[in-house]
Design a protein around this motif. Structure first.
Motif, PDB file in Angstrom:
ATOM      1  N   ALA A   1      59.957  32.789  72.400  1.00 55.30           N
ATOM      2  CA  ALA A   1      59.441  31.688  73.215  1.00 55.30           C
ATOM      3  C   ALA A   1      58.530  30.797  72.376  1.00 55.30           C
ATOM      4  O   ALA A   1      57.884  31.264  71.446  1.00 55.30           O
ATOM      5  N   PRO A   2      58.469  29.519  72.719  1.00 57.78           N
ATOM      6  CA  PRO A   2      57.582  28.623  71.973  1.00 57.78           C
ATOM      7  C   PRO A   2      56.116  28.888  72.279  1.00 57.78           C
ATOM      8  O   PRO A   2      55.766  29.429  73.326  1.00 57.78           O
ATOM      9  N   TYR A   3      55.295  28.508  71.340  1.00 60.20           N
ATOM     10  CA  TYR A   3      53.844  28.549  71.469  1.00 60.20           C
ATOM     11  C   TYR A   3      53.357  27.113  71.694  1.00 60.20           C
ATOM     12  O   TYR A   3      54.082  26.158  71.436  1.00 60.20           O
ATOM     13  N   SER A   4      52.115  26.981  72.111  1.00 57.68           N
ATOM     14  CA  SER A   4      51.525  25.644  72.217  1.00 57.68           C
ATOM     15  C   SER A   4      51.385  25.061  70.808  1.00 57.68           C
ATOM     16  O   SER A   4      51.570  25.766  69.811  1.00 57.68           O
ATOM     17  N   LEU A   5      51.001  23.802  70.726  1.00 59.70           N
ATOM     18  CA  LEU A   5      50.769  23.196  69.409  1.00 59.70           C
ATOM     19  C   LEU A   5      49.690  23.945  68.635  1.00 59.70           C
ATOM     20  O   LEU A   5      49.707  23.993  67.417  1.00 59.70           O
ATOM     21  N   GLU A   6      48.756  24.561  69.375  1.00 55.75           N
ATOM     22  CA  GLU A   6      47.663  25.290  68.736  1.00 55.75           C
ATOM     23  C   GLU A   6      48.020  26.737  68.439  1.00 55.75           C
ATOM     24  O   GLU A   6      47.197  27.477  67.916  1.00 55.75           O
ATOM     25  N   GLY A   7      49.247  27.165  68.818  1.00 58.41           N
ATOM     26  CA  GLY A   7      49.669  28.538  68.547  1.00 58.41           C
ATOM     27  C   GLY A   7      49.365  29.522  69.661  1.00 58.41           C
ATOM     28  O   GLY A   7      49.400  30.727  69.446  1.00 58.41           O
TER      29      GLY A   7
ATOM     30  N   LEU B   1      50.125  30.083  63.473  1.00 55.11           N
ATOM     31  CA  LEU B   1      51.308  30.947  63.420  1.00 55.11           C
ATOM     32  C   LEU B   1      51.690  31.309  61.992  1.00 55.11           C
ATOM     33  O   LEU B   1      52.286  32.357  61.746  1.00 55.11           O
ATOM     34  N   GLU B   2      51.336  30.460  61.042  1.00 51.60           N
ATOM     35  CA  GLU B   2      51.618  30.720  59.629  1.00 51.60           C
ATOM     36  C   GLU B   2      50.906  31.999  59.184  1.00 51.60           C
ATOM     37  O   GLU B   2      51.494  32.845  58.505  1.00 51.60           O
ATOM     38  N   LYS B   3      49.674  32.142  59.607  1.00 46.98           N
ATOM     39  CA  LYS B   3      48.906  33.336  59.252  1.00 46.98           C
ATOM     40  C   LYS B   3      49.393  34.562  60.027  1.00 46.98           C
ATOM     41  O   LYS B   3      49.502  35.652  59.482  1.00 46.98           O
ATOM     42  N   LYS B   4      49.691  34.358  61.306  1.00 51.90           N
ATOM     43  CA  LYS B   4      50.101  35.462  62.178  1.00 51.90           C
ATOM     44  C   LYS B   4      51.432  36.077  61.753  1.00 51.90           C
ATOM     45  O   LYS B   4      51.596  37.288  61.763  1.00 51.90           O
ATOM     46  N   TYR B   5      52.395  35.226  61.369  1.00 48.03           N
ATOM     47  CA  TYR B   5      53.739  35.709  61.032  1.00 48.03           C
ATOM     48  C   TYR B   5      54.068  35.625  59.541  1.00 48.03           C
ATOM     49  O   TYR B   5      55.174  35.975  59.144  1.00 48.03           O
TER      50      TYR B   5
ATOM     51  N   GLN C   1      60.029  26.866  79.181  1.00 47.53           N
ATOM     52  CA  GLN C   1      59.054  27.489  78.290  1.00 47.53           C
ATOM     53  C   GLN C   1      58.272  26.456  77.486  1.00 47.53           C
ATOM     54  O   GLN C   1      57.073  26.613  77.272  1.00 47.53           O
ATOM     55  N   SER C   2      58.948  25.392  77.045  1.00 45.86           N
ATOM     56  CA  SER C   2      58.236  24.344  76.297  1.00 45.86           C
ATOM     57  C   SER C   2      57.229  23.627  77.180  1.00 45.86           C
ATOM     58  O   SER C   2      56.104  23.346  76.753  1.00 45.86           O
ATOM     59  N   TRP C   3      57.612  23.323  78.416  1.00 45.46           N
ATOM     60  CA  TRP C   3      56.682  22.661  79.332  1.00 45.46           C
ATOM     61  C   TRP C   3      55.620  23.637  79.827  1.00 45.46           C
ATOM     62  O   TRP C   3      54.518  23.236  80.201  1.00 45.46           O
ATOM     63  N   GLY C   4      55.923  24.926  79.817  1.00 46.23           N
ATOM     64  CA  GLY C   4      54.965  25.932  80.249  1.00 46.23           C
ATOM     65  C   GLY C   4      53.777  26.100  79.324  1.00 46.23           C
ATOM     66  O   GLY C   4      52.745  26.626  79.724  1.00 46.23           O
TER      67      GLY C   4
ATOM     68  N   GLY D   1      53.277  19.247  72.916  1.00 45.39           N
ATOM     69  CA  GLY D   1      54.227  19.757  71.943  1.00 45.39           C
ATOM     70  C   GLY D   1      54.281  21.266  71.978  1.00 45.39           C
ATOM     71  O   GLY D   1      53.631  21.912  72.797  1.00 45.39           O
ATOM     72  N   ALA D   2      55.087  21.792  71.088  1.00 47.74           N
ATOM     73  CA  ALA D   2      55.273  23.238  71.006  1.00 47.74           C
ATOM     74  C   ALA D   2      55.464  23.620  69.549  1.00 47.74           C
ATOM     75  O   ALA D   2      55.848  22.792  68.721  1.00 47.74           O
ATOM     76  N   SER D   3      55.199  24.889  69.246  1.00 49.96           N
ATOM     77  CA  SER D   3      55.356  25.372  67.872  1.00 49.96           C
ATOM     78  C   SER D   3      56.108  26.690  67.867  1.00 49.96           C
ATOM     79  O   SER D   3      56.099  27.419  68.860  1.00 49.96           O
ATOM     80  N   MET D   4      56.760  26.959  66.750  1.00 55.06           N
ATOM     81  CA  MET D   4      57.545  28.182  66.577  1.00 55.06           C
ATOM     82  C   MET D   4      57.475  28.615  65.118  1.00 55.06           C
ATOM     83  O   MET D   4      57.502  27.764  64.225  1.00 55.06           O
TER      84      MET D   4
END
Length: 166
Positions: free
Chosen positions: A136-142, A100-104, A71-74, A122-125
């Protein structure tokens, strides 16, 4: 006079050695920080290096223990293939000003991937305190895996299994 000079030199050398052994961030971590700042993210805390591994095709296979890697590489904009056999280092940060800060309505943790000193993705959560929220992780951009790959998770998963094994 000669004794004072020797002591001054020894103190100077000791200072240099101690300052080199300080708790400052590594060059890789500084590269990761600069990369995040380019996105406009404000770093609120640093967790440092959280993982280091050699990327092998088997790490991306469709086994349960490999789901986090899949998922991180995806959610990367680069294919993992060109990094097979290379060391991947991951630095983790908590940031502000992330989509993601705004979304969640919560903090965001980001993992920045480096290979040979260069940021490769990278990935973000979403996170609360020191705990990353489930999912699942999100991209660095969310962005989600589906948004990045422009296909459903099922379609992506089938393509992934064909490419990296099951």
């Amino acid at each position: 006079m000669m004794r004072i000079t020797k002591i001054s030199v020894l103190i100077g050398l000791l200072f240099l050695v101690l300052s080199a052994c300080g708790n400052g961030a590594s060059d890789d971590e500084k590269n990761a920080e600069q990369y995040l700042k380019q996105y406009g993210y404000q770093i609120t805390s640093r967790q440092g290096q959280v993982e280091k591994y050699i990327l092998e095709k088997s790490k991306l296979s469709a086994s349960t223990e490999n789901i986090p890697y899949q998922q991180s590489w995806g959610v990367q904009s680069v294919e993992p293939d060109k990094y097979f056999g290379k060391e991947i280092t991951i630095y983790q940060f908590t940031v502000r000003n992330h989509p993601l800060e705004k979304k969640y309505n919560t903090q965001t943790t980001v993992n920045v991937f480096l290979c040979e000193g260069n940021v490769i993705g990278g990935a973000s959560m979403p996170a609360r305190g020191n705990a990353v929220l489930m999912g699942a992780p999100y991209s660095l951009e969310g962005q989600t895996l589906e948004e990045i790959n422009k296909m459903s998770y099922k379609e992506w998963s089938e393509k992934w299994k064909m490419k990296y094994g099951s």
